[in-house]
Design an enzyme around this catalytic site. Structure first.
Site, PDB file in Angstrom:
ATOM      1  N   ILE A 115       0.908  -1.149   0.000  1.00 25.64           N
ATOM      2  CA  ILE A 115       0.000   0.000   0.000  1.00 25.64           C
ATOM      3  C   ILE A 115       0.945   1.196   0.000  1.00 25.64           C
ATOM      4  O   ILE A 115       1.568   1.495   1.010  1.00 25.64           O
ATOM      5  CB  ILE A 115      -0.939   0.004   1.217  1.00 25.64           C
ATOM      6  N   PRO A 116       1.090   1.872  -1.148  1.00 22.62           N
ATOM      7  CA  PRO A 116       2.216   2.779  -1.366  1.00 22.62           C
ATOM      8  C   PRO A 116       2.077   4.163  -0.714  1.00 22.62           C
ATOM      9  O   PRO A 116       1.969   5.185  -1.394  1.00 22.62           O
ATOM     10  CB  PRO A 116       2.267   2.887  -2.890  1.00 22.62           C
ATOM     11  N   CYS A 117       2.178   4.200   0.597  1.00 23.59           N
ATOM     12  CA  CYS A 117       2.120   5.483   1.304  1.00 23.59           C
ATOM     13  C   CYS A 117       3.308   6.370   0.940  1.00 23.59           C
ATOM     14  O   CYS A 117       3.229   7.592   1.087  1.00 23.59           O
ATOM     15  CB  CYS A 117       2.009   5.277   2.809  1.00 23.59           C
ATOM     16  N   HIS A 118       4.380   5.777   0.426  1.00 15.03           N
ATOM     17  CA  HIS A 118       5.533   6.577   0.003  1.00 15.03           C
ATOM     18  C   HIS A 118       5.195   7.475  -1.183  1.00 15.03           C
ATOM     19  O   HIS A 118       5.903   8.436  -1.441  1.00 15.03           O
ATOM     20  CB  HIS A 118       6.734   5.670  -0.323  1.00 15.03           C
ATOM     21  N   ARG A 119       4.117   7.213  -1.885  1.00 20.86           N
ATOM     22  CA  ARG A 119       3.717   8.025  -3.038  1.00 20.86           C
ATOM     23  C   ARG A 119       2.935   9.276  -2.631  1.00 20.86           C
ATOM     24  O   ARG A 119       2.513  10.048  -3.481  1.00 20.86           O
ATOM     25  CB  ARG A 119       2.889   7.191  -4.007  1.00 20.86           C
TER      26      ARG A 119
END
Length: 147
Positions: A115-119
């Site tokens: 779940i790409p919270c880094h984006r």
């Protein structure tokens, strides 16, 4: 709860499975190592991600524990394509919330990378990151994706 650890460019990452879904990704080696078919598939998807695959996590069953609002934020994050970013404020507008609440949900994400919270970034810069080595890990992931 079955767990399986993968050696990645970020170090050891441990995936956890419960009731046929991935429920967590943690930095470090998990205590119990059980190679279930789902965990093996998820580890293969992690390796594909680090090798540059566009959307290797699309078909993984995920069941992150969180509030209804957190789940909405996590779903919105999954819709951000590899190589792209959105700001906390942009997501907040879409979800009719505040940037601070979106940031808190990002920080509570139990399945980072997948779940790409880094984006999700700040309006004037990178923003925070709660996994690995913090902002350095976020920069690495965004660089890997060429965002």
């Amino acid at each position: 709860m079955p767990q399986l650890t993968a050696l990645t460019p970020l170090g050891e990452l441990t995936l956890s499975e419960e009731d046929g879904a991935i429920v967590a990704l943690d930095w470090g080696r998990g205590r119990d190592q059980t190679a279930t078919p789902l965990l093996q598939r998820a580890i293969a998807a992690l390796h594909a991600y680090f090798d540059g695959a566009a959307e290797p996590f699309a078909d993984l069953p995920l069941n992150p524990a969180g509030t209804a609002f957190q789940r909405r934020v996590w779903t919105a994050m999954r819709a951000i394509p590899r190589g792209r970013t959105r700001s906390y404020g942009e997501l907040a507008r879409d979800l009719r919330s505040s940037a601070r609440a979106v940031g808190a949900a990002c920080g509570a994400n139990p399945i980072p990378v997948i779940i790409p919270c880094h984006r999700v970034t700040g309006a004037r810069g990178l923003g925070g990151y709660s996994g690995g080595d913090g902002a350095a890990t976020k920069r690495y992931l965004l660089g890997l994706e060429q965002a």
